[in-house]
Design an enzyme around this catalytic site. Structure first.
Site, PDB file in Angstrom:
ATOM      1  N   CYS A   1      10.959   6.093  -1.270  1.00  0.00           N
ATOM      2  CA  CYS A   1       9.885   5.418  -0.507  1.00  0.00           C
ATOM      3  C   CYS A   1       9.706   6.191   0.772  1.00  0.00           C
ATOM      4  O   CYS A   1      10.887   6.412   1.296  1.00  0.00           O
ATOM      5  CB  CYS A   1      10.167   4.028  -0.378  1.00  0.00           C
ATOM      6  SG  CYS A   1       9.018   3.386   0.683  1.00  0.00           S
TER       7      CYS A   1
ATOM      8  N   CYS B   1       7.165   0.208  -8.330  1.00  0.00           N
ATOM      9  CA  CYS B   1       8.107   0.968  -9.464  1.00  0.00           C
ATOM     10  C   CYS B   1       9.438   1.341  -8.782  1.00  0.00           C
ATOM     11  O   CYS B   1       9.397   1.651  -7.648  1.00  0.00           O
ATOM     12  CB  CYS B   1       7.344   2.205 -10.080  1.00  0.00           C
ATOM     13  SG  CYS B   1       6.919   3.542  -9.177  1.00  0.00           S
TER      14      CYS B   1
ATOM     15  N   CYS C   1       3.222   3.475  -5.514  1.00  0.00           N
ATOM     16  CA  CYS C   1       3.703   3.534  -6.828  1.00  0.00           C
ATOM     17  C   CYS C   1       4.067   5.009  -6.954  1.00  0.00           C
ATOM     18  O   CYS C   1       3.308   5.924  -6.083  1.00  0.00           O
ATOM     19  CB  CYS C   1       2.876   3.248  -7.826  1.00  0.00           C
ATOM     20  SG  CYS C   1       3.719   2.986  -9.403  1.00  0.00           S
TER      21      CYS C   1
END
Length: 144
Positions: free
Chosen positions: A87, A80, A7
């Protein structure tokens, strides 16, 4: 299998997911959580998880670079949208799955009543629990 819940700030949703995976699926997964930033462990996340019988108070907010060297992840679950879009790279063989959950602090931002605030946190806690209960099958479809 190693699973990483990722997250933005590693303060709430990913911490809850790690806690649920450790509590509900210890035979299937070694669970970790991290963030692309660190925002500290959210005390309301700790509180609502404790209400559900899961103690995450010993977990800490950390970056992916703070994870132990040499650990490879079978799955990385972004919880999220921001983290899904940003990422970090994971080696081939790591399956990255996005399953977005509402951000409890954002849900609670305009609320002033403690009961309403806790209700928002509990709703997300319970949604994350349902996802974790479905593991590993819930990893086979992209939840985005």
């Amino acid at each position: 299998m190693n699973i990483l819940f990722l997250c933005t700030g590693n303060s709430c949703r990913s911490q809850m997911a790690e806690g649920w995976a450790r509590a509900l699926k210890p035979e299937a997964f070694t669970a970790w959580s991290a963030g692309v930033e660190t925002h500290g462990l959210n005390p309301l996340a700790v509180r609502v998880m404790a209400e559900a019988g899961v103690d995450i108070s010993g977990q800490r907010s950390k970056l992916t670079t703070d994870l132990p060297e040499g650990v490879t992840f079978d799955y990385v679950v972004t919880v999220c949208g921001h983290t899904n879009e940003n990422c970090p790279y994971f080696p081939a063989g790591t399956k990255v799955v996005h399953v977005g959950f509402d951000d409890p602090p954002t849900l609670a931002k305009t609320l002033t009543d403690e009961a309403e605030i806790l209700t928002a946190y509990r709703r997300v806690r319970d949604e994350i629990r349902a996802f974790v209960e479905g593991l590993p099958g819930s990893l086979e479809t992209d939840g985005s």
